[in-house]
Design a protein around this motif. Structure first.
Motif, PDB file in Angstrom:
ATOM      1  N   TYR A 149       6.446   4.276  -3.088  1.00  0.00           N
ATOM      2  CA  TYR A 149       6.108   3.012  -2.446  1.00  0.00           C
ATOM      3  C   TYR A 149       7.397   2.233  -2.205  1.00  0.00           C
ATOM      4  CZ  TYR A 149       6.904   0.750  -6.940  1.00  0.00           C
ATOM      5  OH  TYR A 149       7.479   0.286  -8.098  1.00  0.00           O
ATOM      6  N   ARG A 150       7.306   1.219  -1.363  1.00  0.00           N
ATOM      7  CA  ARG A 150       8.461   0.363  -1.087  1.00  0.00           C
ATOM      8  C   ARG A 150       8.248  -0.983  -1.769  1.00  0.00           C
ATOM      9  NH1 ARG A 150      11.941   2.358   2.548  1.00  0.00           N
ATOM     10  NH2 ARG A 150      11.199   4.124   3.828  1.00  0.00           N
ATOM     11  N   ASP A 151       9.281  -1.450  -2.422  1.00  0.00           N
ATOM     12  CA  ASP A 151       9.181  -2.733  -3.103  1.00  0.00           C
ATOM     13  C   ASP A 151       9.385  -3.872  -2.107  1.00  0.00           C
ATOM     14  OD1 ASP A 151      11.861  -2.777  -2.544  1.00  0.00           O
ATOM     15  OD2 ASP A 151      12.504  -2.464  -4.620  1.00  0.00           O
ATOM     16  N   ARG A 156       0.838  -1.211   0.000  1.00  0.00           N
ATOM     17  CA  ARG A 156       0.000   0.000   0.000  1.00  0.00           C
ATOM     18  C   ARG A 156       0.864   1.248   0.000  1.00  0.00           C
ATOM     19  NH1 ARG A 156      -4.265  -0.248   4.682  1.00  0.00           N
ATOM     20  NH2 ARG A 156      -4.836   1.680   3.606  1.00  0.00           N
ATOM     21  N   PRO A 157       0.472   2.261  -0.797  1.00  0.00           N
ATOM     22  CA  PRO A 157       1.264   3.496  -0.813  1.00  0.00           C
ATOM     23  C   PRO A 157       1.134   4.225   0.510  1.00  0.00           C
ATOM     24  CG  PRO A 157      -0.744   3.751  -2.079  1.00  0.00           C
ATOM     25  CD  PRO A 157      -0.650   2.307  -1.698  1.00  0.00           C
ATOM     26  N   GLY A 158       2.127   5.029   0.806  1.00  0.00           N
ATOM     27  CA  GLY A 158       2.111   5.795   2.048  1.00  0.00           C
ATOM     28  C   GLY A 158       1.221   7.009   1.955  1.00  0.00           C
ATOM     29  N   GLN A 196      13.057  -1.197  -0.513  1.00  0.00           N
ATOM     30  CA  GLN A 196      13.593   0.045  -1.055  1.00  0.00           C
ATOM     31  C   GLN A 196      12.450   0.979  -1.479  1.00  0.00           C
ATOM     32  OE1 GLN A 196      16.304  -0.789  -4.220  1.00  0.00           O
ATOM     33  NE2 GLN A 196      17.850  -1.735  -2.874  1.00  0.00           N
ATOM     34  N   LEU A 197      12.649   2.267  -1.274  1.00  0.00           N
ATOM     35  CA  LEU A 197      11.648   3.275  -1.625  1.00  0.00           C
ATOM     36  C   LEU A 197      11.720   3.566  -3.119  1.00  0.00           C
ATOM     37  CD1 LEU A 197       9.496   5.156  -0.390  1.00  0.00           C
ATOM     38  CD2 LEU A 197      11.271   6.923  -0.271  1.00  0.00           C
ATOM     39  N   ARG A 198      10.613   3.459  -3.762  1.00  0.00           N
ATOM     40  CA  ARG A 198      10.548   3.700  -5.206  1.00  0.00           C
ATOM     41  C   ARG A 198       9.405   4.672  -5.526  1.00  0.00           C
ATOM     42  NH1 ARG A 198      13.727   0.391  -8.159  1.00  0.00           N
ATOM     43  NH2 ARG A 198      14.535  -1.498  -7.154  1.00  0.00           N
ATOM     44  N   THR A 199       9.465   5.239  -6.719  1.00  0.00           N
ATOM     45  CA  THR A 199       8.424   6.159  -7.199  1.00  0.00           C
ATOM     46  C   THR A 199       7.664   5.500  -8.341  1.00  0.00           C
ATOM     47  OG1 THR A 199       9.766   8.084  -6.613  1.00  0.00           O
ATOM     48  CG2 THR A 199       7.938   8.438  -8.164  1.00  0.00           C
TER      49      THR A 199
END
Length: 544
Positions: free
Chosen positions: A36-38, A2-4, A42-45
């Motif tokens: 979001y985190r994979d 889920r996105p933050g 890791q934080l990704r866009t």
């Protein structure tokens, strides 16, 4: 994953003009990227931009847009315009956004439907046109339209959609439809140089009517705002008649029925059964589908008013029709149906009754020609158009021509046009009189015979009444014509005893009578007219 929480807006709608201070919540309008985190943490866009807006109820919403920022910002502006108009109008759709809604991606349109800012049927514009066509067929079926007619309409519409390359409502343009129809109507030349005619004007109109009906249904079902082909006009079918029908004469009908009644079985139907079929068709005007649907229960063959009832599901106008029957035809039907149960079909028609009728017509013509007493008479009959399928002008006598004959016979019998329209079951009397009523040259000649003659008997331009001059005679007053016979009579006077008392002086009598008639105004030449003249004083004369 889920996105933050929603991040800050990256893009914002801007224009060159100064805007008022934003209202509370307007800072939520625009596009943004989601982080979001994979699976590795890791934080990704996200590759897609997201549109953020507040719906008609003020709730904050977010929808996925495109990977291109400019396209996503354009989507955000359109959604903002859509919501503002919806809120201001109380639920209406901005007319300028109709084509845009039709081109929305399916997922985006479904999301706006769930939010409630557009109607579900508006969102359906994103479907492929063949999906709409399938639902159109379902709608026709629910209305009771026959499967044969549904298939015919669907085939014509499908051909236009496929050959024009239409995939969505936004693709459907009137100019492309007309270009395709004109191409279908044009003559084609094969490799050997042989010309093949295109579709007729009538078929051209059938295709146009099919696509227009499809678009009208979409408008009524609120799938599109307006029909893109509503303004298109069909061709004049009178300029390109390929299958023009004619009415059979009474002599042709009698000869046909006489031959068929004793003919052999054809298309699995005996000659007597075919004869009664043709007779019922030409005396009721029933169509092939209606004749095919008749059962024993459809007939009321006894009593003072025998009749046939066609159920609404088989009638072209989709309502139950009860038609009168001639008593002699009802007697033939009673004999034909003797011993049959109520549910059994009255007539067993082949798939293509037109072929059966044409074969009977040609056989009856051959028998009629051979019945000539001399070779000269046979040759004369062979040259005539009697019982010929196509006459010299190209008009044909197929099975449906029996309906034309029925209506033409009503006209020949002097039936009132309104009554003929009711018996033909037409919605427009012009259709009854112009397309289905046929007159023969002999009938037209008889009609001309009722016109006033322009020969000697019609007299001079002064009139054709008692006072008119005829055959070169000089004009003379009414009195002079009445006294012209004096020379042929015995110019004597007889008293009550029967004795001759002497001769009249004709000149003196004429002068006296002229003086009297001049006072009464009766010596003037009467005007001409079509009504018969009556004698009497001037104020009672029909010529005045």
């Amino acid at each position: 994953m889920r996105p933050g929480p929603l991040p800050a807006i990256v893009g914002r709608r801007r224009t060159g003009a100064a805007k008022p201070e934003p209202k509370k919540g307007d800072e939520d309008m625009g596009v943004t990227r989601v982080n979001y985190r994979d699976r590795s943490g890791q934080l990704r866009t996200a590759s897609k931009w997201y549109v953020q807006f507040r719906d008609q109820n003020g709730r904050r919403r977010r929808l996925p847009a495109f990977s291109n920022k400019a396209a996503s910002m354009e989507l955000a502006r359109k959604i903002e315009q859509l919501v503002d108009y919806f809120r201001a109008s109380g639920g209406a759709i901005d007319p300028t956004l109709q084509s845009w809604i039709a081109e929305l991606p399916r997922d985006t349109a479904d999301s706006l439907v769930r939010i409630g800012v557009i109607d579900a049927r508006r969102a359906a514009t994103g479907k492929n046109l063949h999906e709409h066509l399938a639902e159109f067929r379902d709608a026709l079926r629910a209305k009771g339209v026959t499967q044969k007619h549904i298939t015919l309409l669907s085939t014509r519409i499908t051909r236009l959609l496929d050959e024009c390359g239409f995939r969505s409502w936004s693709d459907l343009h009137s100019s492309a439809v007309m270009a395709k129809l004109n191409d279908m109507a044009a003559e084609s030349v094969d490799e050997d140089g042989r010309e093949t005619p295109g579709i007729s004007a009538q078929t051209f109109n059938f295709y146009l009517q099919a696509i227009k009906q499809f678009c009208r249904w979409a408008v009524k079902d609120r799938r599109i705002a307006e029909s893109p082909v509503a303004h298109l006009q069909g061709l004049n079918v009178r300029t390109d008649r390929r299958h023009d029908r004619r009415a059979l004469t009474m002599d042709e009908l009698r000869e046909l029925l006489k031959h068929v009644a004793t003919a052999t079985t054809r298309f699995g139907i005996s000659g007597s059964d075919r004869a009664i079929l043709y007779r019922v068709a030409v005396e009721t005007g029933l169509r092939v589908g209606e004749l095919r649907s008749l059962t024993r229960a459809s007939m009321r063959l006894r009593g003072e008013a025998p009749s046939i009832t066609v159920s609404a599901s088989y009638s072209k106008r989709r309502r139950q029709d009860t038609l009168p029957l001639r008593p002699d035809t009802a007697a033939f039907l009673r004999k034909h149906l003797r011993g049959k149960p109520d549910g059994e079909l009255v007539f067993q028609l082949p798939d293509k009754p037109a072929k059966m009728f044409r074969a009977d017509l040609e056989a009856a013509r051959s028998a009629w020609i051979e019945a000539g007493k001399t070779e000269a008479e046979k040759k004369s009959r062979a040259k005539s158009a009697f019982l010929r399928y196509a006459d010299k002008s190209g008009r044909v006598a197929d099975f449906h021509a029996l309906r034309h004959t029925f209506i033409s016979n009503l006209a020949r019998g002097g039936v009132h046009p309104k009554l003929a329209q009711d018996l033909a079951r037409h919605s427009d009397v012009n259709l009854t009189l112009s397309r289905y009523s046929h007159t023969e040259l002999e009938e037209q000649a008889n009609a001309l015979a009722s016109l006033p003659s322009l020969d000697a008997a019609s007299c001079s331009d002064e009139g054709s009444g008692i006072g008119a001059s005829c055959a070169g005679e000089p004009d003379e007053p009414v009195l002079h014509q009445c006294l012209r016979t004096f020379e042929q009579l015995q110019s004597t006077s007889v008293d009550s005893s029967g004795l001759n008392t002497g001769q009249f002086d004709r000149a003196q009598l004429l002068a006296v009578l002229e003086d009297v008639l001049d006072l009464a105004g009766l010596t003037q030449q009467p005007p001409s007219g079509l009504e018969p003249l009556t004698c009497g004083l001037q104020n009672r004369c029909s010529a005045n």
